[in-house]
Design a protein around this motif. Structure first.
Motif, mmCIF file in Angstrom:
data_model
loop_
_atom_site.group_PDB
_atom_site.id
_atom_site.type_symbol
_atom_site.label_atom_id
_atom_site.label_comp_id
_atom_site.label_asym_id
_atom_site.label_seq_id
_atom_site.Cartn_x
_atom_site.Cartn_y
_atom_site.Cartn_z
ATOM 1 N N GLU A 23 32.900 18.768 34.807
ATOM 2 C CA GLU A 23 31.452 19.954 34.090
ATOM 3 C C GLU A 23 31.888 20.251 32.465
ATOM 4 O OE1 GLU A 23 32.454 22.780 37.264
ATOM 5 O OE2 GLU A 23 31.761 21.819 38.456
ATOM 6 N N THR A 24 32.567 20.812 32.640
ATOM 7 C CA THR A 24 33.003 20.759 30.656
ATOM 8 C C THR A 24 32.303 20.190 29.372
ATOM 9 O OG1 THR A 24 35.214 22.841 31.492
ATOM 10 C CG2 THR A 24 34.331 22.106 28.511
ATOM 11 N N VAL A 25 32.587 19.059 29.775
ATOM 12 C CA VAL A 25 32.012 18.593 29.155
ATOM 13 C C VAL A 25 30.647 18.265 29.175
ATOM 14 C CG1 VAL A 25 31.465 15.717 27.882
ATOM 15 C CG2 VAL A 25 34.008 16.636 28.365
ATOM 16 N N PHE A 26 29.694 17.846 30.255
ATOM 17 C CA PHE A 26 28.573 17.336 30.602
ATOM 18 C C PHE A 26 27.541 19.233 30.334
ATOM 19 C CE2 PHE A 26 29.595 13.653 33.427
ATOM 20 C CZ PHE A 26 30.364 12.860 32.348
ATOM 21 N N ARG A 27 27.827 20.057 30.422
ATOM 22 C CA ARG A 27 27.446 20.959 30.530
ATOM 23 C C ARG A 27 26.843 21.421 29.276
ATOM 24 N NH1 ARG A 27 29.721 26.025 34.469
ATOM 25 N NH2 ARG A 27 29.005 24.894 36.316
ATOM 26 N N ALA A 28 28.136 21.561 28.505
ATOM 27 C CA ALA A 28 27.874 21.681 27.174
ATOM 28 C C ALA A 28 26.963 20.574 26.347
ATOM 29 C CB ALA A 28 29.118 21.023 26.317
ATOM 30 N N VAL A 38 23.471 21.287 27.415
ATOM 31 C CA VAL A 38 22.467 22.043 26.016
ATOM 32 C C VAL A 38 22.667 21.851 24.802
ATOM 33 C CG1 VAL A 38 23.517 24.476 24.888
ATOM 34 C CG2 VAL A 38 24.451 24.372 27.104
ATOM 35 N N LEU A 39 23.459 20.806 24.310
ATOM 36 C CA LEU A 39 22.898 20.135 23.052
ATOM 37 C C LEU A 39 21.309 19.564 23.300
ATOM 38 C CD1 LEU A 39 25.914 18.309 22.174
ATOM 39 C CD2 LEU A 39 24.996 20.588 20.853
ATOM 40 N N ALA A 40 21.334 19.068 24.495
ATOM 41 C CA ALA A 40 20.263 18.564 25.208
ATOM 42 C C ALA A 40 18.460 18.891 24.952
ATOM 43 C CB ALA A 40 19.958 16.908 26.716
ATOM 44 N N LYS A 41 18.410 19.589 25.580
ATOM 45 C CA LYS A 41 17.884 21.395 25.762
ATOM 46 C C LYS A 41 17.568 21.597 24.373
ATOM 47 C CE LYS A 41 16.503 25.698 27.694
ATOM 48 N NZ LYS A 41 17.607 26.633 28.699
ATOM 49 N N ARG A 42 18.793 22.055 23.718
ATOM 50 C CA ARG A 42 17.810 22.319 22.058
ATOM 51 C C ARG A 42 17.848 21.176 21.065
ATOM 52 N NH1 ARG A 42 22.980 23.807 18.812
ATOM 53 N NH2 ARG A 42 21.562 24.625 17.836
ATOM 54 N N ARG A 43 18.316 19.661 21.317
ATOM 55 C CA ARG A 43 16.989 18.498 20.657
ATOM 56 C C ARG A 43 15.557 18.245 21.689
ATOM 57 N NH1 ARG A 43 18.384 18.096 15.437
ATOM 58 N NH2 ARG A 43 20.773 18.691 14.891
ATOM 59 N N GLU A 65 30.999 15.410 17.947
ATOM 60 C CA GLU A 65 31.394 16.490 17.691
ATOM 61 C C GLU A 65 31.805 17.305 18.542
ATOM 62 O OE1 GLU A 65 31.663 19.288 14.180
ATOM 63 O OE2 GLU A 65 29.448 18.987 15.478
ATOM 64 N N LYS A 66 31.231 18.301 19.442
ATOM 65 C CA LYS A 66 31.393 18.741 20.640
ATOM 66 C C LYS A 66 32.837 18.220 21.270
ATOM 67 C CE LYS A 66 30.515 22.202 20.629
ATOM 68 N NZ LYS A 66 30.966 23.387 20.284
ATOM 69 N N PHE A 67 32.742 17.492 21.642
ATOM 70 C CA PHE A 67 33.700 16.412 22.765
ATOM 71 C C PHE A 67 34.822 16.599 22.995
ATOM 72 C CE2 PHE A 67 36.434 13.398 24.100
ATOM 73 C CZ PHE A 67 36.222 13.205 26.169
ATOM 74 N N GLY A 68 35.557 16.357 20.794
ATOM 75 C CA GLY A 68 36.685 16.525 20.171
ATOM 76 C C GLY A 68 37.064 18.103 20.163
ATOM 77 N N GLN A 69 36.335 19.052 20.690
ATOM 78 C CA GLN A 69 36.610 20.185 20.538
ATOM 79 C C GLN A 69 36.320 21.370 21.304
ATOM 80 O OE1 GLN A 69 32.845 22.426 18.801
ATOM 81 N NE2 GLN A 69 33.469 21.776 16.748
ATOM 82 N N GLU A 106 26.311 27.193 24.916
ATOM 83 C CA GLU A 106 25.743 27.586 23.454
ATOM 84 C C GLU A 106 25.963 27.991 22.587
ATOM 85 O OE1 GLU A 106 21.132 27.137 23.613
ATOM 86 O OE2 GLU A 106 21.840 28.678 24.519
ATOM 87 N N MET A 107 27.180 29.767 22.317
ATOM 88 C CA MET A 107 27.422 30.017 21.496
ATOM 89 C C MET A 107 27.933 29.618 20.758
ATOM 90 S SD MET A 107 28.180 33.683 24.038
ATOM 91 C CE MET A 107 28.487 34.671 22.558
ATOM 92 N N LEU A 108 29.143 28.778 20.980
ATOM 93 C CA LEU A 108 30.442 28.104 20.041
ATOM 94 C C LEU A 108 29.258 26.917 19.841
ATOM 95 C CD1 LEU A 108 32.635 26.652 22.809
ATOM 96 C CD2 LEU A 108 32.593 29.261 21.401
ATOM 97 N N LEU A 109 27.911 26.538 19.637
ATOM 98 C CA LEU A 109 27.489 25.724 19.324
ATOM 99 C C LEU A 109 26.550 26.207 17.067
ATOM 100 C CD1 LEU A 109 25.676 24.240 21.825
ATOM 101 C CD2 LEU A 109 27.475 23.039 20.636
ATOM 102 N N PRO A 110 26.548 25.282 16.833
ATOM 103 C CA PRO A 110 26.398 25.702 15.112
ATOM 104 C C PRO A 110 24.713 25.584 15.164
ATOM 105 C CG PRO A 110 26.928 23.679 15.088
ATOM 106 C CD PRO A 110 27.391 24.129 15.883
#
Length: 254
Positions: A40-45, A48-53, A91-95, A247-251
């Protein structure tokens, strides 16, 4: 069903498969709640990235995340958009696994992500029934899956078709050709490429037996093709892990 099926052929699309490397062994010694916390943590992140892109998430199957660009809204930049998305996901997965290590166990940080991408025509639509689902069909989907399965952990593996589109879009500096051709089930020998991650661009060493053999992709031989064929700790609240928190954690998007 009397109505016409909801489906269409999209000639220019890019399909991504992302699989968690080491997941089977890791999950075999975890409680079900821990397994779902990771997914859930990974796929939710990733969502968020998918929505932005403006990447379209198709589905998740176990520990595999499937996404596509170029549909339902066609775009000429489908390969470039997916490449940027893939780089951000790695990058986000590693974090995230670094953060989750404190609650899910010390070997959680050893998990990796293996990504495969291929471009070409895709048939897409809603497969109706008791539980209707949006699905992708065609050789492009199968090839993307094969490219993922023949890749390496924490690396983004590309087909030649996707690499050609990226070079045409001015992204040749992101590419390294894979020295040896790979053998993919049902596809035979394939020339493939590595898409450099942000870590590789920054000079962070990626552990790989073939890394030193990678060579720059030569733009001169590229044409458009439509063949059918952690680092750092964060204050993330893992108990709620809302999309807004992630989303707050994303650059900022570049």
């Amino acid at each position: 069903m009397d109505s016409k099926p909801i489906a269409d052929l999209f000639l220019d699309a890019t399909v991504l498969f992302a699989d968690i490397s080491g997941f089977t062994a890791w999950s075999s010694v975890r409680e079900p709640s821990q397994v779902f916390t990771l997914l859930e943590t990974v796929f939710r992140a990733f969502d968020v990235l998918a929505k932005r892109r403006k990447v379209f998430k198709v589905e998740t199957v176990g520990d595999c995340y499937v996404a596509v660009t170029g549909l339902p809204e066609p775009t000429k930049a489908h390969a470039s958009v997916m490449a940027s998305f893939a780089r951000e996901c790695v990058e986000k997965f590693g974090q995230l696994v670094g953060v989750l290590e404190t609650t899910l166990g010390p070997d959680t940080g050893d998990l990796g992500i293996r990504v495969g991408i291929h471009s070409g025509p895709v048939t897409a639509g809603v497969l109706r029934g008791d539980k209707s689902r949006f699905q992708l069909f065609g050789d492009t989907v199968n090839t993307a899956s094969r490219v993922e399965s023949t890749g390496q952990r924490n690396r983004i593996h590309l087909s030649e078709e996707t690499a050609d589109l990226l070079v045409a879009a001015g992204k040749s500096h992101w590419l390294r050709s894979r020295e040896q051709m790979v053998t993919a089930k049902g596809k035979g020998k394939l020339q493939t490429y590595w898409l450099m991650t942000k870590q590789e661009e920054d000079g962070v060493t990626i552990t790989s037996s073939s890394r030193s053999a990678d060579k720059p992709h030569k733009a001169a031989s590229c044409v458009f093709t439509t063949s059918p064929s952690v680092a750092s700790k964060t204050s993330l609240d893992l108990s709620s892990n809302s999309l807004e928190e992630i989303e707050m954690l994303l650059p900022p998007k570049t």
